[in-house]
Design a protein around this motif. Structure first.
Motif, mmCIF file in Angstrom:
data_model
loop_
_atom_site.group_PDB
_atom_site.id
_atom_site.type_symbol
_atom_site.label_atom_id
_atom_site.label_comp_id
_atom_site.label_asym_id
_atom_site.label_seq_id
_atom_site.Cartn_x
_atom_site.Cartn_y
_atom_site.Cartn_z
ATOM 1 N N ASP A 76 45.874 23.862 -75.143
ATOM 2 C CA ASP A 76 46.248 25.062 -75.205
ATOM 3 C C ASP A 76 45.417 25.606 -76.875
ATOM 4 N N GLU A 77 44.271 26.366 -76.990
ATOM 5 C CA GLU A 77 43.467 26.322 -78.417
ATOM 6 C C GLU A 77 43.969 24.629 -79.035
ATOM 7 N N PHE A 78 43.269 23.643 -78.260
ATOM 8 C CA PHE A 78 43.459 22.839 -79.417
ATOM 9 C C PHE A 78 42.238 22.198 -80.426
ATOM 10 N N ILE A 115 66.467 29.679 -71.283
ATOM 11 C CA ILE A 115 66.856 29.256 -72.727
ATOM 12 C C ILE A 115 65.818 30.121 -73.441
ATOM 13 N N GLU A 116 64.571 30.408 -73.178
ATOM 14 C CA GLU A 116 64.306 31.348 -74.449
ATOM 15 C C GLU A 116 64.810 32.500 -74.539
ATOM 16 N N GLN A 117 65.597 33.519 -73.221
ATOM 17 C CA GLN A 117 66.089 34.743 -73.533
ATOM 18 C C GLN A 117 67.375 33.928 -73.692
ATOM 19 N N ASP A 157 60.401 39.432 -67.495
ATOM 20 C CA ASP A 157 61.311 40.752 -67.187
ATOM 21 C C ASP A 157 60.769 41.850 -68.004
ATOM 22 N N GLN A 158 60.271 41.088 -68.852
ATOM 23 C CA GLN A 158 59.942 42.565 -70.112
ATOM 24 C C GLN A 158 58.349 43.495 -68.835
ATOM 25 N N GLY A 159 57.646 42.703 -68.177
ATOM 26 C CA GLY A 159 57.250 43.511 -67.081
ATOM 27 C C GLY A 159 55.493 42.614 -66.951
ATOM 28 N N PHE A 160 54.901 41.900 -67.948
ATOM 29 C CA PHE A 160 54.000 41.565 -67.956
ATOM 30 C C PHE A 160 53.932 40.334 -66.566
ATOM 31 N N THR A 161 52.408 40.715 -65.764
ATOM 32 C CA THR A 161 52.019 39.697 -64.962
ATOM 33 C C THR A 161 51.396 39.119 -64.776
ATOM 34 N N GLY A 168 39.734 34.311 -73.029
ATOM 35 C CA GLY A 168 40.669 35.457 -72.666
ATOM 36 C C GLY A 168 40.877 35.832 -74.184
ATOM 37 N N GLY A 169 41.180 37.544 -74.218
ATOM 38 C CA GLY A 169 41.615 37.575 -75.753
ATOM 39 C C GLY A 169 42.922 37.717 -75.805
ATOM 40 N N ASN A 170 43.704 37.832 -76.541
ATOM 41 C CA ASN A 170 45.521 37.842 -77.257
ATOM 42 C C ASN A 170 46.151 38.274 -76.192
ATOM 43 N N GLY A 171 46.853 37.834 -75.709
ATOM 44 C CA GLY A 171 48.228 38.543 -75.281
ATOM 45 C C GLY A 171 47.697 38.691 -73.528
ATOM 46 N N SER A 172 46.154 37.839 -73.216
ATOM 47 C CA SER A 172 45.072 38.482 -71.803
ATOM 48 C C SER A 172 46.395 37.632 -70.548
ATOM 49 N N GLY A 173 47.362 36.278 -71.019
ATOM 50 C CA GLY A 173 48.428 35.966 -70.526
ATOM 51 C C GLY A 173 47.517 34.148 -70.172
ATOM 52 N N LYS A 174 46.466 33.610 -71.443
ATOM 53 C CA LYS A 174 46.618 32.727 -70.884
ATOM 54 C C LYS A 174 47.379 31.320 -71.241
ATOM 55 N N THR A 175 48.734 31.495 -71.710
ATOM 56 C CA THR A 175 49.509 30.981 -72.671
ATOM 57 C C THR A 175 50.419 30.885 -71.043
ATOM 58 N N THR A 176 50.684 32.272 -71.287
ATOM 59 C CA THR A 176 51.908 32.324 -69.698
ATOM 60 C C THR A 176 51.594 31.646 -68.740
ATOM 61 N N PHE A 177 49.890 31.561 -68.300
ATOM 62 C CA PHE A 177 49.233 31.186 -67.035
ATOM 63 C C PHE A 177 49.493 29.496 -66.920
ATOM 64 N N LEU A 188 56.627 24.272 -66.208
ATOM 65 C CA LEU A 188 57.082 25.005 -66.827
ATOM 66 C C LEU A 188 57.981 26.380 -66.550
ATOM 67 N N TYR A 189 57.554 27.433 -66.105
ATOM 68 C CA TYR A 189 57.752 28.757 -65.204
ATOM 69 C C TYR A 189 57.020 28.044 -63.761
ATOM 70 N N ALA A 190 59.189 28.839 -62.738
ATOM 71 C CA ALA A 190 58.903 28.596 -61.830
ATOM 72 C C ALA A 190 58.340 29.741 -60.812
HETATM 73 N N1 LIG Z 1 58.339 34.731 -73.496
HETATM 74 C C1 LIG Z 1 57.839 35.927 -73.088
HETATM 75 N N2 LIG Z 1 59.368 36.667 -73.031
HETATM 76 C C2 LIG Z 1 58.410 37.620 -72.151
HETATM 77 N N3 LIG Z 1 56.816 38.552 -72.533
HETATM 78 C C3 LIG Z 1 56.088 37.202 -73.347
HETATM 79 C C4 LIG Z 1 56.829 35.961 -73.067
HETATM 80 N N4 LIG Z 1 55.578 35.543 -73.702
HETATM 81 C C5 LIG Z 1 54.643 35.958 -73.826
HETATM 82 N N5 LIG Z 1 54.888 37.735 -73.320
HETATM 83 C C6 LIG Z 1 53.913 38.928 -73.055
HETATM 84 O O1 LIG Z 1 52.639 38.404 -71.628
HETATM 85 C C7 LIG Z 1 52.123 38.953 -72.152
HETATM 86 C C8 LIG Z 1 50.919 37.484 -72.229
HETATM 87 O O2 LIG Z 1 51.038 35.977 -73.861
HETATM 88 P P1 LIG Z 1 50.644 35.394 -73.335
HETATM 89 O O3 LIG Z 1 51.321 34.515 -74.473
HETATM 90 O O4 LIG Z 1 50.625 34.682 -72.206
HETATM 91 O O5 LIG Z 1 49.529 35.606 -74.029
HETATM 92 P P2 LIG Z 1 47.982 34.529 -74.183
HETATM 93 O O6 LIG Z 1 46.757 34.742 -73.539
HETATM 94 O O7 LIG Z 1 48.098 33.018 -74.702
HETATM 95 O O8 LIG Z 1 47.479 35.068 -76.040
HETATM 96 P P3 LIG Z 1 47.276 34.635 -77.214
HETATM 97 O O9 LIG Z 1 46.249 34.222 -76.867
HETATM 98 O O10 LIG Z 1 47.110 35.195 -78.216
HETATM 99 O O11 LIG Z 1 48.106 33.332 -77.579
HETATM 100 C C9 LIG Z 1 51.793 38.924 -73.822
HETATM 101 O O12 LIG Z 1 52.214 40.086 -73.237
HETATM 102 C C10 LIG Z 1 53.332 39.676 -74.604
HETATM 103 O O13 LIG Z 1 54.217 39.715 -75.032
#
Ligand SMILES: Nc1ncnc2c1ncn2[C@@H]1O[C@H](COP(=O)(O)OP(=O)(O)OP(=O)(O)O)[C@@H](O)[C@H]1O
Length: 540
Positions: free
Chosen positions: A473-475, A100-102, A336-340, A358-367, A374-376
């Motif tokens: 998440d950063e409540f 849906i995001e894509q 798909d864009q490559g972040f793991t 962790g720093g911005n963009g380090s992957g906390k929310t994705t984790f 929510l992600y498989a």
């Molecule tokens: N929906 C998405 N589709 C593709 N890439 C994504 C998506 N959401 C996040 N990313 C990428 O995944 C990486 C990690 O993002 P994420 O939101 O997990 O970081 P974060 O640690 O929560 O950052 P912040 O502290 O800034 O919220 C980022 O490089 C971002 O560009």
């Protein structure tokens, strides 16, 4: 053409086809009573009575069939719009979050607002046009019986006109396709305007650019392409009508010179020809309508595919339990864009408070999204109480979690959440919100609150879900220092006492002591962070 027939078949029912043919038969019967009456001796009353009886039968039949036909068409229209809308929404709610995001919210909105409407309105046109097409065919057959030579001439002319029509039609279809693409772009910019209305109003340059360079441009493109397509279509229609009038003129002014038709045949022929003009005009609408139908069906099929390719299997109510341990083993997820993110290894017990920094963009929310189902995961294994979680249990696993993030939506409606009204009001009281909002008749009385108040309301909403695991998440961001202290020193221990397991994304170093375990996310990898035991947490 095959595509058009397929599109036609998808919207027509056998009942409508039968009703259309019946309607055509009754219309021709009326026509027959007129032409016969004109050919018989009108001074004989018996002829007139016989003609009137036939006319009455045909007329009653016509009215009854039309009534049933019109009702069926209206029912089909309304049923279609309901079914298409619900189909799309069902597809969306079952599609994976990532898909849906894509895909984009704006494309979903345009499908619901535009294509579902188009489809239902066009269904009505299709049914009516098919009815008229049957009338034209029946009239042609009738013409063959009355004046075969004239009928052949008519058929030849109609064939010529339809061929010319088809040849010009490619451009018309292209116009509709381009208009639809512009419509998608229009919805994208409309979405930007509505979602970012504050940012747009704040900045005049952005405001003007969005309106003049994008929204207006898209609206112009829709207008231009549709006007072009509709004008071409109108020219085609004019060409067809002209062909039929010319045919009648030939019968009146030319045929008598050749003695090709008797005067009676000429009269009948002209009546039938003129009678055909309107149904023929209307039946040719089929071309236009089918073209638009195809475009909308194509867009709707994209969304349906979204759900069928990425639809979630599993039953939300199937049993998964978390009473002993939650273990993540080499869990991996990649955009798909490559972040793991991963491989992640983690063990958590019920009632644990786990901090993630962790720093911005380090992957906390994705984790967090991966953790809460929510992600498989693309690889690795989740274990619950020493039992491996199967792919089909992902939906049930997700029901263990309730989450709050920066962009959480607080619904005024309870939407099926189980907690009783009195208990919700107690939580509103505990979180110091009861002077602003109450919970009555399954709804919050007010959701127009400040950012900090909304966060607290989001917490009430999460508690209403009565889930064993909370993901925050950063409540504590954007809340005042006093509320922050209350959150770390009072709420977290209270929630722990209630048996909740808590995953908290935090940057608040002053409160790093308020957890059982603490991890640092760096480049998608989870590392242990020095942490003090909870027993050292001061209570206030
Ligand atoms: N929906 C998405 N589709 C593709 N890439 C994504 C998506 N959401 C996040 N990313 C990428 O995944 C990486 C990690 O993002 P994420 O939101 O997990 O970081 P974060 O640690 O929560 O950052 P912040 O502290 O800034 O919220 C980022 O490089 C971002 O560009």
């Amino acid at each position: 053409m095959i595509e058009k027939c397929r599109a036609l078949w998808q919207v027509l029912s056998l009942k409508l086809v039968l009703l259309s043919s019946l309607s055509a038969c009754t219309t021709i019967l009326i026509l027959h009573t007129f032409t016969m009456a004109l050919q018989l001796d009108s001074s004989n009353p018996a002829n007139l009575v016989q003609g009137a009886v036939w006319f009455s039968v045909a007329f009653v039949g016509f009215v009854v069939v039309q009534l049933v036909f019109q009702r069926s068409v209206i029912r089909l229209t309304e049923t279609t719009i309901k079914a298409v809308r619900l189909d799309i929404l069902d597809a969306v709610r079952h599609a994976r979050l990532q898909m849906i995001e894509q895909f984009g919210q704006e494309r979903i909105l345009s499908a619901i607002a535009y294509d579902a409407n188009t489809l239902s309105q066009l269904n009505q046109f299709v049914a009516l046009s098919v009815g008229h097409l049957f009338t034209v065919i029946a009239a042609l057959i009738y013409m063959f019986v009355i004046a075969p030579l004239g009928a052949l001439l008519a058929l030849g002319l109609i064939a010529l006109a339809v061929t010319a029509y088809c040849l010009r039609f490619g451009r018309i279809h292209q116009g509709y396709e381009r208009a639809r693409e512009a419509e998608d772009s229009f919805f994208t910019h409309l979405h930007d305007l509505l979602m970012g209305i504050r940012e747009v109003k704040q900045n005049a340059l952005r405001n003007d650019s969005l309106y003049e360079e994008h929204l207006s441009r898209d609206a112009n493109a829709v207008q231009h392409n549709k006007t072009m397509a509709e004008c071409r279509f109108a020219h085609n229609q004019l060409m067809l009508m002209a062909a039929l009038y010319l045919l009648a003129a030939v019968a009146v002014f030319v045929a008598p010179l050749w003695f090709a038709l008797s005067p009676q045949q000429s009269i009948s022929f002209v009546i039938i020809t003129l009678f055909m003009v309107s149904p023929f005009h209307s039946s040719m609408e089929l071309f236009r309508v089918l073209s638009q139908l195809q475009v909308s069906q194509h867009k709707l099929a994209e969304i349906k595919q979204l759900a069928s390719e990425a639809g979630e299997q599993g039953i939300a109510s199937s049993a998964v339990s978390f009473t002993q341990q939650l273990t993540l083993q080499k869990l991996m997820f990649e955009y798909d864009q490559g972040f793991t993110v991963g491989p992640i290894n983690l063990e958590v017990n019920p009632g644990d408070i786990v901090f993630i920094s962790g720093g911005n963009g380090s992957g906390k929310t994705t984790f967090m999204r991966l953790l809460s189902g929510l992600y498989a995961p693309q690889s690795g294994q989740v274990w619950l109480d020493n039992r491996p979680l199967e792919a089909a249990q992902l939906l049930a696993y997700r029901q263990l979690f309730a989450g709050i993030s920066a962009d959480s939506v607080v619904f005024a409606n309870r939407y099926g959440q189980p907690m009783g009204e009195a208990q919700v009001n107690q939580w509103l009281d505990k979180l110091a919100l009861s002077d602003k909002v109450q919970f009555r008749d399954g709804r919050f009385t007010n959701t127009r609150l400040s950012t900090g108040q909304l966060k607290r309301l989001a917490m009430v909403q999460a508690l209403m879900e009565e889930r064993p695991i909370l993901v925050l998440d950063e409540f504590a961001a954007n809340i005042d220092p006093q509320s922050r202290q209350v959150f770390y020193r009072q709420w977290l221990p209270t929630l722990k006492e209630m048996g909740k397991t808590l995953f908290v994304i935090t940057h608040d170093e002053a409160y790093f002591d308020c957890c059982d375990s603490h991890y640092l996310m760096r480049d998608g990898q989870l590392h242990p962070y020095p942490v003090q035991p909870l027993s050292l947490v001061k209570s206030h």
